[in-house]
Scaffold this motif. Structure first.
Motif, PDB file in Angstrom:
ATOM      1  N   ALA A 335       0.824  -1.211   0.000  1.00  0.00           N
ATOM      2  CA  ALA A 335       0.000   0.000   0.000  1.00  0.00           C
ATOM      3  C   ALA A 335       0.857   1.260   0.000  1.00  0.00           C
ATOM      4  CB  ALA A 335      -0.937  -0.014   1.201  1.00  0.00           C
ATOM      5  N   LEU A 336       1.925   1.274   0.819  1.00  0.00           N
ATOM      6  CA  LEU A 336       2.790   2.450   0.892  1.00  0.00           C
ATOM      7  C   LEU A 336       3.530   2.678  -0.423  1.00  0.00           C
ATOM      8  CD1 LEU A 336       4.300   1.985   4.472  1.00  0.00           C
ATOM      9  CD2 LEU A 336       2.809   3.854   3.732  1.00  0.00           C
ATOM     10  N   THR A 337       4.026   1.601  -1.024  1.00  0.00           N
ATOM     11  CA  THR A 337       4.752   1.724  -2.288  1.00  0.00           C
ATOM     12  C   THR A 337       3.842   2.290  -3.376  1.00  0.00           C
ATOM     13  OG1 THR A 337       6.138  -0.177  -1.686  1.00  0.00           O
ATOM     14  CG2 THR A 337       6.141   0.495  -3.988  1.00  0.00           C
ATOM     15  N   GLN A 338       2.618   1.798  -3.422  1.00  0.00           N
ATOM     16  CA  GLN A 338       1.667   2.292  -4.414  1.00  0.00           C
ATOM     17  C   GLN A 338       1.323   3.754  -4.169  1.00  0.00           C
ATOM     18  OE1 GLN A 338      -1.617  -0.466  -4.227  1.00  0.00           O
ATOM     19  NE2 GLN A 338      -0.365  -2.190  -4.922  1.00  0.00           N
ATOM     20  N   SER A 339       1.154   4.132  -2.900  1.00  0.00           N
ATOM     21  CA  SER A 339       0.802   5.523  -2.600  1.00  0.00           C
ATOM     22  C   SER A 339       1.931   6.480  -2.943  1.00  0.00           C
ATOM     23  CB  SER A 339       0.423   5.658  -1.122  1.00  0.00           C
ATOM     24  OG  SER A 339       1.553   5.502  -0.280  1.00  0.00           O
ATOM     25  N   LEU A 340       3.172   5.996  -2.891  1.00  0.00           N
ATOM     26  CA  LEU A 340       4.334   6.804  -3.264  1.00  0.00           C
ATOM     27  C   LEU A 340       4.583   6.808  -4.770  1.00  0.00           C
ATOM     28  CD1 LEU A 340       6.905   5.789  -0.496  1.00  0.00           C
ATOM     29  CD2 LEU A 340       6.138   8.115  -0.961  1.00  0.00           C
ATOM     30  N   GLU A 341       3.869   5.931  -5.484  1.00  0.00           N
ATOM     31  CA  GLU A 341       4.121   5.729  -6.906  1.00  0.00           C
ATOM     32  C   GLU A 341       5.594   5.399  -7.128  1.00  0.00           C
ATOM     33  OE1 GLU A 341       2.662   9.081  -9.072  1.00  0.00           O
ATOM     34  OE2 GLU A 341       0.573   8.687  -8.572  1.00  0.00           O
ATOM     35  N   ALA A 342       6.107   4.540  -6.264  1.00  0.00           N
ATOM     36  CA  ALA A 342       7.525   4.174  -6.285  1.00  0.00           C
ATOM     37  C   ALA A 342       7.708   2.791  -6.905  1.00  0.00           C
ATOM     38  CB  ALA A 342       8.088   4.186  -4.867  1.00  0.00           C
ATOM     39  N   ASP A 343       8.949   2.490  -7.291  1.00  0.00           N
ATOM     40  CA  ASP A 343       9.309   1.165  -7.797  1.00  0.00           C
ATOM     41  C   ASP A 343       9.935   0.358  -6.664  1.00  0.00           C
ATOM     42  OD1 ASP A 343       8.521   1.695 -10.454  1.00  0.00           O
ATOM     43  OD2 ASP A 343      10.412   2.722 -10.839  1.00  0.00           O
ATOM     44  N   LEU A 344       9.439  -0.851  -6.460  1.00  0.00           N
ATOM     45  CA  LEU A 344       9.922  -1.734  -5.404  1.00  0.00           C
ATOM     46  C   LEU A 344      10.503  -2.994  -6.030  1.00  0.00           C
ATOM     47  CD1 LEU A 344      10.084  -2.680  -2.397  1.00  0.00           C
ATOM     48  CD2 LEU A 344       7.779  -3.611  -2.711  1.00  0.00           C
ATOM     49  N   SER A 345      11.710  -3.370  -5.603  1.00  0.00           N
ATOM     50  CA  SER A 345      12.304  -4.624  -6.065  1.00  0.00           C
ATOM     51  C   SER A 345      12.859  -5.389  -4.875  1.00  0.00           C
ATOM     52  CB  SER A 345      13.419  -4.365  -7.091  1.00  0.00           C
ATOM     53  OG  SER A 345      14.497  -3.667  -6.493  1.00  0.00           O
ATOM     54  N   VAL A 346      12.767  -6.705  -4.923  1.00  0.00           N
ATOM     55  CA  VAL A 346      13.290  -7.595  -3.885  1.00  0.00           C
ATOM     56  C   VAL A 346      14.182  -8.621  -4.585  1.00  0.00           C
ATOM     57  CG1 VAL A 346      12.731  -9.215  -2.038  1.00  0.00           C
ATOM     58  CG2 VAL A 346      11.205  -7.281  -2.499  1.00  0.00           C
ATOM     59  N   GLU A 347      15.474  -8.621  -4.252  1.00  0.00           N
ATOM     60  CA  GLU A 347      16.449  -9.474  -4.935  1.00  0.00           C
ATOM     61  C   GLU A 347      17.015 -10.527  -3.985  1.00  0.00           C
ATOM     62  OE1 GLU A 347      19.290  -7.031  -7.450  1.00  0.00           O
ATOM     63  OE2 GLU A 347      18.416  -5.477  -6.155  1.00  0.00           O
ATOM     64  N   ARG A 348      17.134 -11.747  -4.489  1.00  0.00           N
ATOM     65  CA  ARG A 348      17.852 -12.792  -3.773  1.00  0.00           C
ATOM     66  C   ARG A 348      19.332 -12.674  -4.116  1.00  0.00           C
ATOM     67  NH1 ARG A 348      12.960 -15.232  -4.884  1.00  0.00           N
ATOM     68  NH2 ARG A 348      12.037 -16.449  -3.183  1.00  0.00           N
ATOM     69  N   LEU A 349      20.164 -12.501  -3.113  1.00  0.00           N
ATOM     70  CA  LEU A 349      21.592 -12.392  -3.315  1.00  0.00           C
ATOM     71  C   LEU A 349      22.254 -13.746  -3.083  1.00  0.00           C
ATOM     72  CD1 LEU A 349      22.159  -9.059  -1.354  1.00  0.00           C
ATOM     73  CD2 LEU A 349      21.627  -9.356  -3.787  1.00  0.00           C
ATOM     74  N   GLU A 350      23.537 -13.833  -3.370  1.00  0.00           N
ATOM     75  CA  GLU A 350      24.268 -15.070  -3.094  1.00  0.00           C
ATOM     76  C   GLU A 350      24.179 -15.400  -1.607  1.00  0.00           C
ATOM     77  OE1 GLU A 350      28.797 -16.857  -3.550  1.00  0.00           O
ATOM     78  OE2 GLU A 350      28.146 -15.154  -4.770  1.00  0.00           O
ATOM     79  N   GLN A 351      24.206 -14.358  -0.781  1.00  0.00           N
ATOM     80  CA  GLN A 351      23.950 -14.532   0.644  1.00  0.00           C
ATOM     81  C   GLN A 351      23.119 -13.339   1.113  1.00  0.00           C
ATOM     82  OE1 GLN A 351      27.358 -15.091   3.156  1.00  0.00           O
ATOM     83  NE2 GLN A 351      26.167 -15.183   5.033  1.00  0.00           N
ATOM     84  N   GLY A 352      21.839 -13.594   1.353  1.00  0.00           N
ATOM     85  CA  GLY A 352      20.988 -12.544   1.875  1.00  0.00           C
ATOM     86  C   GLY A 352      19.987 -12.011   0.871  1.00  0.00           C
ATOM     87  N   THR A 353      19.441 -10.846   1.193  1.00  0.00           N
ATOM     88  CA  THR A 353      18.355 -10.238   0.411  1.00  0.00           C
ATOM     89  C   THR A 353      18.578  -8.733   0.316  1.00  0.00           C
ATOM     90  OG1 THR A 353      16.822 -11.908   1.280  1.00  0.00           O
ATOM     91  CG2 THR A 353      15.846  -9.959   0.265  1.00  0.00           C
ATOM     92  N   ARG A 354      18.226  -8.168  -0.828  1.00  0.00           N
ATOM     93  CA  ARG A 354      18.292  -6.715  -1.004  1.00  0.00           C
ATOM     94  C   ARG A 354      16.903  -6.211  -1.420  1.00  0.00           C
ATOM     95  NH1 ARG A 354      21.648  -6.060  -5.355  1.00  0.00           N
ATOM     96  NH2 ARG A 354      23.515  -5.992  -4.038  1.00  0.00           N
ATOM     97  N   VAL A 355      16.396  -5.229  -0.654  1.00  0.00           N
ATOM     98  CA  VAL A 355      15.121  -4.586  -0.968  1.00  0.00           C
ATOM     99  C   VAL A 355      15.413  -3.146  -1.359  1.00  0.00           C
ATOM    100  CG1 VAL A 355      12.833  -3.971  -0.136  1.00  0.00           C
ATOM    101  CG2 VAL A 355      13.937  -6.045   0.716  1.00  0.00           C
ATOM    102  N   THR A 356      14.868  -2.713  -2.511  1.00  0.00           N
ATOM    103  CA  THR A 356      15.142  -1.375  -3.036  1.00  0.00           C
ATOM    104  C   THR A 356      13.840  -0.655  -3.357  1.00  0.00           C
ATOM    105  OG1 THR A 356      17.204  -2.163  -4.043  1.00  0.00           O
ATOM    106  CG2 THR A 356      16.341  -0.042  -4.804  1.00  0.00           C
ATOM    107  N   VAL A 357      13.747   0.583  -2.905  1.00  0.00           N
ATOM    108  CA  VAL A 357      12.632   1.459  -3.271  1.00  0.00           C
ATOM    109  C   VAL A 357      13.214   2.664  -4.000  1.00  0.00           C
ATOM    110  CG1 VAL A 357      10.769   2.939  -2.447  1.00  0.00           C
ATOM    111  CG2 VAL A 357      11.194   0.753  -1.333  1.00  0.00           C
ATOM    112  N   GLU A 358      12.706   2.938  -5.198  1.00  0.00           N
ATOM    113  CA  GLU A 358      13.147   4.089  -5.968  1.00  0.00           C
ATOM    114  C   GLU A 358      11.962   5.020  -6.184  1.00  0.00           C
ATOM    115  OE1 GLU A 358      16.964   2.856  -8.486  1.00  0.00           O
ATOM    116  OE2 GLU A 358      15.087   2.095  -9.343  1.00  0.00           O
ATOM    117  N   LEU A 359      12.165   6.284  -5.820  1.00  0.00           N
ATOM    118  CA  LEU A 359      11.084   7.266  -5.820  1.00  0.00           C
ATOM    119  C   LEU A 359      11.508   8.452  -6.675  1.00  0.00           C
ATOM    120  CD1 LEU A 359       8.436   8.413  -4.634  1.00  0.00           C
ATOM    121  CD2 LEU A 359       9.780   9.236  -2.697  1.00  0.00           C
TER     122      LEU A 359
END
Length: 359
Positions: A335-359
């Motif tokens: 809901a927050l991402t949509q209200s910001l009209e932002a791009d959200l990506s969730v990446e699986r890394l070799e070890q761990g996770t990266r979440v990115t929001v671009e506004l």
């Protein structure tokens, strides 16, 4: 910025994490007889000396005493009945019997259907005399801040009031508390001069750094390091508030799930301007990674569906998710991402996770 250790003793964590916030926050549920309190933050405990466990389930009148003006009490009663925002400064009493001047601002919170679901109250001690000249200025600022964040609060208030209606899990209560504390940091940042010249914009880097510090201290886990690197970027208050809530969800999700079975790890929080314009928020951990088949948060139900589930759930309600499905946090992220009209990506890394929001 110096790394933060996410390990603290459990009981002390909830009492000490938000001690720097001067604003007491109270939520009540008018749909329950006598409009009882359903949530107070740590600043309320510090201001009134009444514990959270004592306050929840009681009407706010326990703060009244011998020198509380009945006219002021009447204004509160009339304000609640009107279902409109109101303000009053009155004499209240702490648990030790000492009196203090309480500057109170109350706003109704309505659901999407227009139904009154809660009252959201801000309390602030007024030093010295009663109606001082500076008091009107400060209540004006509080009123403006109230308008700016109560729409964000309305998104989760229906979940908050559930703790007064049915049994919820301990993790769910912690999640509820964390979301309100994130909003209290926004109030504090604006009132303490974090805004640039006016309350239209806020120093978002400093605000997000404080959010990271608060969330880290609320999670009594092992030696998980949280490293924060935030550029000095000013953003409109509404955008900063949404980004703060998003960071709260991302960081909590990492601390709660990324390091199961491990004694150590790290989370990187980075906030910066993009070369092509706009801003970017990244939360990256070196944990275990997302479970196989996970599509968090994109497979989360809508806020409306989560609310309906909560209203009809039997037994202890877990708002953090069940059977591997995203919980309310995933719904709020969507809901927050949509209200910001932002791009959200969730990446699986070799070890761990990266979440990115671009506004």
């Amino acid at each position: 910025m110096k790394p933060m250790d996410a390990s603290m003793d459990g009981d002390d964590t909830m009492k000490n994490a938000i001690r720097h916030s001067p604003l007491s926050i109270v939520l009540t549920d008018p749909r329950i007889e006598d409009n009882p309190i359903t949530y107070v933050n740590t600043a309320f405990e510090t201001l009134t000396l009444f514990s959270r466990s004592y306050a929840i389930g009681r009407n706010c009148r326990f703060l009244q005493g011998p020198e509380t003006d009945t006219q002021h009490v009447g204004r509160i009663r009339d304000g609640l009945e009107s279902e409109k925002e109101f303000e009053v400064t009155l004499t209240n009493y702490r648990a030790d019997g000492s009196a203090f001047r309480n500057q109170l601002l109350v706003a109704p919170i309505h659901g999407e259907d227009g139904e009154l679901t809660a009252f959201f109250g801000l309390q602030r001690e007024v030093p010295g005399g009663a109606e001082a000249a500076g008091e009107e200025d400060s209540i004006g600022l509080l009123r403006e801040l109230q308008h700016r964040v109560k729409n964000h609060l309305a998104m989760i208030v229906s979940m908050i009031r559930l703790q007064a209606r049915q049994e919820v899990t301990e993790d769910s209560l912690k999640a509820i508390s964390r979301r309100i504390e994130a909003l209290s940091v926004l109030y504090d940042e604006l009132l303490s001069g974090g805004s640039e010249g006016t309350s239209e914009e806020i120093a978002a880097g400093a605000y997000l750094s404080r959010i990271a510090s608060v969330i880290s201290s609320l999670e009594p886990r092992g030696a998980v390091r949280v490293n924060v690197e935030c550029d000095e970027v000013s953003l409109p208050v509404d955008q900063a508030a949404r980004l703060g809530l998003l960071l709260s969800e991302f960081l909590t999700n990492a601390l709660e799930h990324a390091f199961e079975g491990r004694s150590a790890g790290s989370v990187e929080v980075r906030f910066a301007r993009r070369d092509e314009g706009g801003v970017r928020l990244i939360v990256e951990d070196d944990g275990n990674g997302l479970p196989e088949g996970s599509n968090w948060p994109f497979s989360a139900a809508s806020i409306e569906a989560q609310r309906d589930r909560a209203e009809h759930h039997e037994g202890a309600l877990d708002t953090t998710g069940e059977n591997g499905k995203p919980g309310v946090g995933g719904s709020i992220v969507q809901a927050l991402t949509q209200s910001l009209e932002a791009d959200l990506s969730v990446e699986r890394l070799e070890q761990g996770t990266r979440v990115t929001v671009e506004l």
